[in-house]
Design a protein around this motif. Structure first.
Motif, PDB file in Angstrom:
ATOM      1  N   ASN A  47       0.851  -1.180   0.000  1.00  0.00           N
ATOM      2  CA  ASN A  47       0.000   0.000   0.000  1.00  0.00           C
ATOM      3  C   ASN A  47       0.894   1.240   0.000  1.00  0.00           C
ATOM      4  OD1 ASN A  47      -1.770   2.062   0.456  1.00  0.00           O
ATOM      5  ND2 ASN A  47      -2.755   1.132   2.217  1.00  0.00           N
ATOM      6  N   LEU A  48       1.035   1.872  -1.170  1.00  0.00           N
ATOM      7  CA  LEU A  48       1.904   3.049  -1.287  1.00  0.00           C
ATOM      8  C   LEU A  48       1.370   4.262  -0.535  1.00  0.00           C
ATOM      9  CD1 LEU A  48       2.941   2.826  -5.035  1.00  0.00           C
ATOM     10  CD2 LEU A  48       4.350   2.325  -3.034  1.00  0.00           C
ATOM     11  N   TYR A  49       0.088   4.272  -0.235  1.00  0.00           N
ATOM     12  CA  TYR A  49      -0.509   5.403   0.481  1.00  0.00           C
ATOM     13  C   TYR A  49      -0.280   5.324   1.984  1.00  0.00           C
ATOM     14  CZ  TYR A  49      -2.768   6.008  -3.995  1.00  0.00           C
ATOM     15  OH  TYR A  49      -3.004   6.169  -5.334  1.00  0.00           O
ATOM     16  N   SER A  50       0.270   4.225   2.453  1.00  0.00           N
ATOM     17  CA  SER A  50       0.468   4.040   3.893  1.00  0.00           C
ATOM     18  C   SER A  50       1.879   4.420   4.339  1.00  0.00           C
ATOM     19  CB  SER A  50       0.215   2.569   4.259  1.00  0.00           C
ATOM     20  OG  SER A  50       1.231   1.746   3.696  1.00  0.00           O
ATOM     21  N   GLY A  51       2.598   5.148   3.526  1.00  0.00           N
ATOM     22  CA  GLY A  51       3.990   5.478   3.827  1.00  0.00           C
ATOM     23  C   GLY A  51       4.196   6.191   5.148  1.00  0.00           C
ATOM     24  N   TYR A  52       5.192   5.750   5.881  1.00  0.00           N
ATOM     25  CA  TYR A  52       5.561   6.354   7.160  1.00  0.00           C
ATOM     26  C   TYR A  52       7.065   6.609   7.129  1.00  0.00           C
ATOM     27  CZ  TYR A  52       6.486   6.891  12.136  1.00  0.00           C
ATOM     28  OH  TYR A  52       6.906   7.362  13.341  1.00  0.00           O
ATOM     29  N   THR A  53       7.452   7.871   7.243  1.00  0.00           N
ATOM     30  CA  THR A  53       8.860   8.235   7.176  1.00  0.00           C
ATOM     31  C   THR A  53       9.401   8.541   8.559  1.00  0.00           C
ATOM     32  OG1 THR A  53       8.522   9.157   4.975  1.00  0.00           O
ATOM     33  CG2 THR A  53      10.536   9.790   6.118  1.00  0.00           C
ATOM     34  N   PHE A  54      10.517   7.918   8.887  1.00  0.00           N
ATOM     35  CA  PHE A  54      11.197   8.137  10.161  1.00  0.00           C
ATOM     36  C   PHE A  54      12.696   8.076   9.890  1.00  0.00           C
ATOM     37  CE2 PHE A  54      13.062   6.553  14.133  1.00  0.00           C
ATOM     38  CZ  PHE A  54      12.647   7.563  14.991  1.00  0.00           C
ATOM     39  N   TYR A 103      14.565   9.611   7.721  1.00  0.00           N
ATOM     40  CA  TYR A 103      14.845   9.557   6.279  1.00  0.00           C
ATOM     41  C   TYR A 103      14.645   8.180   5.661  1.00  0.00           C
ATOM     42  CZ  TYR A 103      16.931  14.004   7.483  1.00  0.00           C
ATOM     43  OH  TYR A 103      17.142  15.261   7.968  1.00  0.00           O
ATOM     44  N   SER A 104      13.888   7.322   6.287  1.00  0.00           N
ATOM     45  CA  SER A 104      13.586   5.997   5.759  1.00  0.00           C
ATOM     46  C   SER A 104      12.073   5.813   5.765  1.00  0.00           C
ATOM     47  CB  SER A 104      14.251   4.923   6.619  1.00  0.00           C
ATOM     48  OG  SER A 104      13.964   3.649   6.111  1.00  0.00           O
ATOM     49  N   THR A 105      11.509   5.454   4.620  1.00  0.00           N
ATOM     50  CA  THR A 105      10.067   5.299   4.490  1.00  0.00           C
ATOM     51  C   THR A 105       9.687   3.832   4.427  1.00  0.00           C
ATOM     52  OG1 THR A 105       9.953   7.374   3.273  1.00  0.00           O
ATOM     53  CG2 THR A 105       8.039   5.944   3.126  1.00  0.00           C
ATOM     54  N   THR A 106       8.710   3.457   5.231  1.00  0.00           N
ATOM     55  CA  THR A 106       8.190   2.093   5.203  1.00  0.00           C
ATOM     56  C   THR A 106       6.718   2.134   4.804  1.00  0.00           C
ATOM     57  OG1 THR A 106       7.641   2.156   7.562  1.00  0.00           O
ATOM     58  CG2 THR A 106       9.774   1.216   6.960  1.00  0.00           C
ATOM     59  N   PHE A 107       6.250   1.023   4.254  1.00  0.00           N
ATOM     60  CA  PHE A 107       4.882   0.899   3.788  1.00  0.00           C
ATOM     61  C   PHE A 107       4.275  -0.376   4.351  1.00  0.00           C
ATOM     62  CE2 PHE A 107       7.410   3.071   0.614  1.00  0.00           C
ATOM     63  CZ  PHE A 107       6.658   4.189   0.329  1.00  0.00           C
ATOM     64  N   ASN A 108       2.950  -0.454   4.356  1.00  0.00           N
ATOM     65  CA  ASN A 108       2.261  -1.664   4.825  1.00  0.00           C
ATOM     66  C   ASN A 108       2.150  -2.692   3.706  1.00  0.00           C
ATOM     67  OD1 ASN A 108       1.703  -0.811   7.440  1.00  0.00           O
ATOM     68  ND2 ASN A 108      -0.179   0.196   6.813  1.00  0.00           N
ATOM     69  N   CYS A 109       2.504  -3.919   4.022  1.00  0.00           N
ATOM     70  CA  CYS A 109       2.250  -5.048   3.134  1.00  0.00           C
ATOM     71  C   CYS A 109       0.906  -5.605   3.588  1.00  0.00           C
ATOM     72  CB  CYS A 109       3.334  -6.112   3.258  1.00  0.00           C
ATOM     73  SG  CYS A 109       2.951  -7.610   2.339  1.00  0.00           S
ATOM     74  N   GLU A 110      -0.101  -5.480   2.747  1.00  0.00           N
ATOM     75  CA  GLU A 110      -1.447  -5.876   3.142  1.00  0.00           C
ATOM     76  C   GLU A 110      -1.629  -7.387   3.221  1.00  0.00           C
ATOM     77  OE1 GLU A 110      -3.839  -3.724   0.328  1.00  0.00           O
ATOM     78  OE2 GLU A 110      -3.730  -1.918   1.543  1.00  0.00           O
ATOM     79  N   LYS A 111      -0.790  -8.141   2.561  1.00  0.00           N
ATOM     80  CA  LYS A 111      -0.919  -9.595   2.603  1.00  0.00           C
ATOM     81  C   LYS A 111      -0.364 -10.162   3.904  1.00  0.00           C
ATOM     82  CE  LYS A 111      -0.480 -13.750  -0.002  1.00  0.00           C
ATOM     83  NZ  LYS A 111      -1.045 -14.158  -1.250  1.00  0.00           N
ATOM     84  N   TYR A 112       0.755  -9.622   4.373  1.00  0.00           N
ATOM     85  CA  TYR A 112       1.410 -10.162   5.568  1.00  0.00           C
ATOM     86  C   TYR A 112       1.301  -9.259   6.786  1.00  0.00           C
ATOM     87  CZ  TYR A 112       3.234 -13.622   2.446  1.00  0.00           C
ATOM     88  OH  TYR A 112       3.321 -14.637   1.542  1.00  0.00           O
ATOM     89  N   ASP A 113       0.636  -8.115   6.641  1.00  0.00           N
ATOM     90  CA  ASP A 113       0.437  -7.184   7.745  1.00  0.00           C
ATOM     91  C   ASP A 113       1.758  -6.852   8.449  1.00  0.00           C
ATOM     92  OD1 ASP A 113      -1.097  -5.479   9.287  1.00  0.00           O
ATOM     93  OD2 ASP A 113      -1.407  -6.988  10.834  1.00  0.00           O
ATOM     94  N   ARG A 114       2.715  -6.397   7.660  1.00  0.00           N
ATOM     95  CA  ARG A 114       4.000  -5.973   8.205  1.00  0.00           C
ATOM     96  C   ARG A 114       4.509  -4.770   7.447  1.00  0.00           C
ATOM     97  NH1 ARG A 114       8.983  -8.217   5.859  1.00  0.00           N
ATOM     98  NH2 ARG A 114       8.459  -9.108   3.852  1.00  0.00           N
ATOM     99  N   GLN A 115       5.528  -4.125   7.984  1.00  0.00           N
ATOM    100  CA  GLN A 115       6.126  -2.941   7.376  1.00  0.00           C
ATOM    101  C   GLN A 115       7.303  -3.338   6.495  1.00  0.00           C
ATOM    102  OE1 GLN A 115       5.149   0.452   8.007  1.00  0.00           O
ATOM    103  NE2 GLN A 115       3.357  -0.614   8.784  1.00  0.00           N
ATOM    104  N   VAL A 116       7.358  -2.808   5.270  1.00  0.00           N
ATOM    105  CA  VAL A 116       8.457  -3.084   4.343  1.00  0.00           C
ATOM    106  C   VAL A 116       8.867  -1.794   3.652  1.00  0.00           C
ATOM    107  CG1 VAL A 116       7.832  -5.488   3.912  1.00  0.00           C
ATOM    108  CG2 VAL A 116       6.856  -3.704   2.493  1.00  0.00           C
ATOM    109  N   LYS A 117      10.068  -1.794   3.105  1.00  0.00           N
ATOM    110  CA  LYS A 117      10.568  -0.670   2.319  1.00  0.00           C
ATOM    111  C   LYS A 117      10.304  -0.962   0.839  1.00  0.00           C
ATOM    112  CE  LYS A 117      14.318   0.626   5.476  1.00  0.00           C
ATOM    113  NZ  LYS A 117      13.498   0.463   6.603  1.00  0.00           N
ATOM    114  N   ALA A 118      10.079   0.076   0.050  1.00  0.00           N
ATOM    115  CA  ALA A 118       9.775  -0.104  -1.371  1.00  0.00           C
ATOM    116  C   ALA A 118      10.912  -0.765  -2.128  1.00  0.00           C
ATOM    117  CB  ALA A 118       9.433   1.239  -2.002  1.00  0.00           C
TER     118      ALA A 118
END
Length: 64
Positions: free
Chosen positions: A16-23, A25-40
């Protein structure tokens, strides 16, 4: 020069590209299949399913 997201999580239809969270200088997104945070730019998992509607420039827009 832009990043190459080919074969990375950013092209997967479950990211989900709209779920980006930046901390820090590193942005993570939600993987909707595994319900975890990943980098693009992270290497994709074995359940990778490409989204044919995404382009590298679209992913780069959300990956800060």
């Amino acid at each position: 020069m832009s990043k190459s997201y080919y074969g990375c999580c950013g092209f997967c239809k479950y990211m989900n590209l709209y779920s980006g969270y930046t901390f820090c200088y590193s942005t993570t997104f939600n993987c909707e299949k595994y319900d975890r945070q990943v980098k693009a730019g992270e290497k994709c998992c074995s359940k990778f399913e490409p989204d044919s509607n995404r382009s590298g420039s679209m992913i780069e827009k959300y990956d800060r």
